[in-house]
Design an enzyme around this catalytic site. Structure first.
Site, short mmCIF file in Angstrom:
data_model
loop_
_atom_site.label_atom_id
_atom_site.label_comp_id
_atom_site.label_asym_id
_atom_site.label_seq_id
_atom_site.Cartn_x
_atom_site.Cartn_y
_atom_site.Cartn_z
N TYR B 295 0.99 -1.29 -0.01
CA TYR B 295 0.07 -0.01 -0.14
C TYR B 295 0.95 1.21 -0.13
O TYR B 295 1.97 1.39 0.86
CB TYR B 295 -0.93 -0.23 1.22
CG TYR B 295 -2.03 0.94 1.27
CD1 TYR B 295 -3.53 0.43 0.63
CD2 TYR B 295 -2.32 2.38 1.48
CE1 TYR B 295 -4.58 1.05 0.47
CE2 TYR B 295 -3.32 2.77 1.46
CZ TYR B 295 -4.53 2.49 0.88
OH TYR B 295 -5.55 3.25 0.76
N TYR B 345 -5.66 5.78 -7.09
CA TYR B 345 -5.81 5.74 -5.80
C TYR B 345 -7.35 5.07 -5.57
O TYR B 345 -8.25 5.69 -5.65
CB TYR B 345 -5.65 6.71 -5.09
CG TYR B 345 -6.03 6.87 -3.52
CD1 TYR B 345 -5.43 6.29 -2.37
CD2 TYR B 345 -7.36 7.58 -3.00
CE1 TYR B 345 -5.92 6.22 -1.14
CE2 TYR B 345 -7.81 7.75 -1.77
CZ TYR B 345 -6.87 7.11 -1.08
OH TYR B 345 -7.41 7.08 0.37
#
Ligand SMILES: [Zn+2]
Lengths: 469, 393
Positions: B295, B345
């Site tokens: 991440y 994102y």
């Protein structure tokens, strides 16, 4: 005034250049009471100035005066003119007053100390005008810079010091500071900082700030400290949670500097720090009174309560002033490029007035707010002798009691007004050993929330070589 | 004891909308489009979907999505907390649901107009005080101007740099690798737009020590996938992406984005907790992982992730990265789709899809001899992670 008149005024003033003024004999010999007043005002606790026992064993062999007092000894005092109008410098100032340049600020001071003064020294000063500038437009107003050089001799005709001094004589009301500032004029419309959400469990913390206390939750069962607060002590299971008041001392554990997006409630640049308190808990806060680029992890900080607006009190932290060295730094310990720890000095009204008087400077702009405003200043402001004194104190606190100041050259910028904080900072420019004497040159900077109040350099001598005093 | 669903479930379909800065469509439309694509990719019909697991922060309602898709009956629906920390948690929950029999085919999606409508990067501003837990929490930071996700993460970054000597350039190498991978990915917003380390260093400050290129994009888009049991998966058309293990983690003294009060803040204990569970349940070790999707909302927290999973010793991620290990052809190429720095994102769900593609052998930056891929969810919040594997069957 038309240009021709200005030219003739400058020409008239320049006729005084190089002419030695009338010798000015100090009203009092160098003496302990004036030294003590000065040291109190500057918070200069170097014992060579006030502690006879210590001073006797020091490099000086006895009490000496703080070197930055050099020109304080020959200040004229209250109600007496500093210079006669028929004297060279006095006639320049009088002519400028007459032409409407009635306001004055000192901009530069360069002291050279050939030896430290001792009680009993009777000083005589001889001043020479060395430079008169053309008319300049400055932030303070339209005016001329006048530079003088002064020699200081004792009753034995021993030359003990020099001073180069530059002042700006300007017309009040002609500077930017005197113009109404549209941004300053509407502080009420400013967006306020986000308010904290406060619950029953956290109210003690926020109430504490109003009471001037930084409170840390403490378990009454096992004394464990918790921040942010909890409702039950996970260590012992107690619901009986009180608080203790923090000492307000800690270190920077981490920090960031937000740059984008810009939030109108904040003045940029600003630093958000994660402070680890002496008690062991951490809290998020602002690190203030320091150039953001100088903040470091591990930096010692102390609490300063701040009110960003009338309804919000926040605990913020500023660098903790370094302790005064009690033993003198040795030349070999100094590294070129090393930085001196920052030292924030709160600029109180008391400091400005007490130090002006300790330096025998009775100019109204240093003690009378109404007259200061009349002369185009928003408030009273610190005089240049105080700035010199604080610079000298910062350096000698860093170097130790036996360090010898040789030269102190400063240039003033943003004024120090009451309520501001000036943070002193320095770095080592050069270090050379000349015949067993360690010569060190430092760069100095003292900045407040307007900008750089003072920039300059200091030359000092430190003991060097094989361990002798 | 390993979780009973470990290795017993699979991701069988993936689907996404395009990723953009302005979708021009409602979030519901995005949710339905990506879900439609995922169901078709799985070779299923909408009426076969009978479960749905979403993020708590997902704006769309299960029932609205079900109506438009033509999903008739839902037997399991649940939500996972903590923003991007939920990413792999949704798969974890879906896997448990299909393995337990609560449902047969479980849909997971995340869809938003995070750039064009509701920007997280703007942070928390001018909030009215109220004694809610969230406001009380923000009360410790917002009055001091610590307001944005970038600022919250930057606080960890400064401390990490101090403790381990990492520099902004070390963070920059993560961004450069992700952007290089994105440059090969036609679906990435930054397709054919790699950056250099120098450009990273020159990019403007967001929150010192974070530059603009340390921060993920803000994106519009949707990503969906379908989870079912391994047994059913084997009857479906796509190569099976086996969920070898999936786990959630919340550490001691956990806070939302601001776990600043622990003895040490240079690691990510909640991710360490995920790592311990994944290794135990899957029986795999770091050496068994060929590629990872870590991440990357902000580059600095990629480094301690490498450490928490044991790809390198603590504090040495900067050297691991410097040696080229996270690049294509390296020991552990990361974020082969370009990550959230390079692709988009979508709260990490697009990273799970890349994991599926690596297992299927269909990534634009396919890693050779791919057997197992690690995927992680958001850092600095209660989080989750999973390992996807090729079906040995
Ligand atoms: Zn207790």
């Amino acid at each position: 005034m038309v240009d021709a008149d200005k030219t003739s005024l400058v020409a008239r003033l320049r006729a005084s250049i190089g002419v030695a003024g009338r010798p000015f004999v100090a009203r009092d010999a160098v003496n302990q009471p004036m030294i003590r007043h000065w040291c109190d005002a500057m918070a200069d606790h170097n014992p060579v100035y006030t502690d006879p026992d210590f001073a006797t064993k020091s490099a000086h062999g006895g009490i000496v005066a703080p070197p930055a007092m050099l020109n304080a000894w020959t200040m004229s005092g209250l109600g007496r003119p500093q210079s006669d109008s028929d004297d060279a410098a006095g006639s320049v100032y009088a002519a400028l007053d007459e032409a409407g340049y009635t306001s004055v600020v000192a901009t530069n001071s360069e002291h050279e100390y050939l030896r430290y003064l001792r009680p009993g020294d009777e000083l005589t000063a001889v001043q020479v005008v060395s430079e008169v500038s053309d008319e300049k437009t400055t932030a303070l107003g339209t005016g001329l810079f006048v530079t003088t050089r002064t020699e200081y001799r004792t009753q034995a005709d021993e030359l003990v010091g020099h001073m180069l001094f530059r002042i700006l004589k300007f017309k009040p009301g002609t500077g930017r500071a005197a113009q109404p500032d549209s941004e300053e004029a509407q502080p009420a419309q400013r967006m306020r900082r986000p308010r904290p959400g406060i619950s029953r469990d956290t109210r003690f913390f926020w109430d504490g700030l109003e009471a001037g206390e930084l409170r840390i939750q403490r378990c009454e069962g096992c004394s464990a400290l918790h921040h942010p607060p909890m409702v039950r002590c996970p260590a012992c299971g107690s619901y009986d949670l009180g608080y203790q008041v923090s000492t307000g001392r800690g270190v920077v554990y981490s920090f960031v500097e937000p740059c984008h997006p810009r939030i109108p409630a904040f003045d940029y640049p600003y630093v958000v720090g994660l402070i680890e308190l002496e008690e062991g808990t951490r809290l998020i806060t602002n690190v203030v009174d320091i150039d953001p680029d100088k903040v470091e992890v591990g930096m010692p900080v102390e609490l300063t309560m701040q009110k960003p607006d009338p309804e919000l009190t926040l605990p913020m932290f500023r660098p903790r002033c370094p302790r005064r060295r009690e033993t003198t730094l040795r030349f070999e310990e100094v590294a070129v490029g090393a930085e001196l720890a920052p030292c924030p000095i709160p600029i109180s009204r008391t400091l400005i007035v007490a130090a002006a008087i300790a330096s025998r400077d009775y100019q109204d702009v240093h003690h009378d707010p109404a007259l200061a405003v009349e002369r185009g200043s928003p408030d009273i402001f610190m005089n240049i002798l105080t700035t010199s004194g604080l610079c000298a104190r910062y350096v000698s606190d860093w170097a130790g009691p036996d360090a010898l100041l040789r030269k102190l050259s400063i240039r003033l910028g943003a004024p120090n007004y009451p309520g501001d904080t000036m943070t002193m900072w320095g770095s080592v420019l050069s270090a050379t050993n000349q015949g067993g004497r360690g010569q060190v040159e430092l760069a100095l900077r003292g900045y407040n929330h307007i900008g750089d109040h003072v920039t300059g350099t200091v030359e000092l001598e430190l003991p060097s070589g094989g361990g002798e005093k | 004891m390993s979780m009973s669903f470990a290795g017993e479930t699979a991701i069988v379909g993936i689907g996404a909308t395009e990723f953009s800065k302005c979708s021009g469509r409602s979030t519901l439309r995005l949710a339905v489009e990506c879900s439609d694509a995922a169901i078709q990719d799985a070779g299923l019909l909408p009426e076969q979907i009978d479960g749905m697991v979403l993020f708590t922060v997902e704006d769309n309602h299960e029932i609205d999505v079900a109506r438009s898709l033509g999903i008739k009956e839902l037997k399991h629906f649940s939500r996972i907390h903590h923003s991007g920390g939920a990413a792999c948690g949704t798969i974890h929950q879906a896997a448990m649901a299909v393995h337990s029999g609560a449902c047969d085919y479980c849909l997971v999606f995340r869809a938003f107009n995070e750039r064009s409508e509701m920007r997280y990067g703007a942070g928390v501003q001018d909030r009215a005080p109220a004694p809610t837990p969230m406001e009380v929490d923000f009360g410790w930071s917002s009055p001091f101007g610590l307001l944005t996700p970038a600022a919250w993460v930057a606080m960890f970054a400064t401390r990490y740099m101090h403790e381990y000597g990492a520099t902004s350039e070390d963070f920059g190498r993560v961004a450069v690798a992700c952007r290089r991978h994105a440059a090969n990915n036609p679906a990435a917003f930054f397709y054919q737009k790699p950056i250099t380390l120098e450009e990273h260093q020159q990019s403007r400050w967001i929150v010192k020590p974070l530059h603009l290129f340390d921060c993920c994009q803000e994106s519009d888009g949707g990503q969906a996938m379908v989870v079912t049991t391994l047994e059913r998966a084997r009857d479906l058309p796509q190569p099976t992406a086996v969920i070898a293990a999936a786990a959630q983690g919340s550490g001691e003294d956990q806070q939302m984005m601001k776990s600043y009060y622990r003895d040490n803040i240079s690691g990510i204990p909640e991710m360490g907790l995920c790592a311990r569970q994944l290794w135990e349940d899957s029986g795999l070790r770091p050496d068994d992982i060929q590629t990872a999707v870590l991440y990357d909302h902000f580059t600095p927290l990629v480094l301690p992730q490498l450490e928490e999973f044991g790809f390198c010793p603590r504090g040495e991620a900067k050297n691991f990265i410097l040696d080229g290990n996270i690049e294509l052809g390296g020991r552990l190429p990361i974020n082969t789709h370009g990550g959230q720095l390079g692709e988009a994102y979508i709260h990490g769900v697009n990273g799970i899809a890349e994991g599926v593609r690596q297992v299927r052998g269909s990534s634009v930056n396919q890693v050779k001899d791919m057997q197992n891929v690690l995927v992680t969810a958001a850092t600095a919040v209660p989080t989750s992670a999973l390992i996807l594997s090729r079906d040995a069957h």
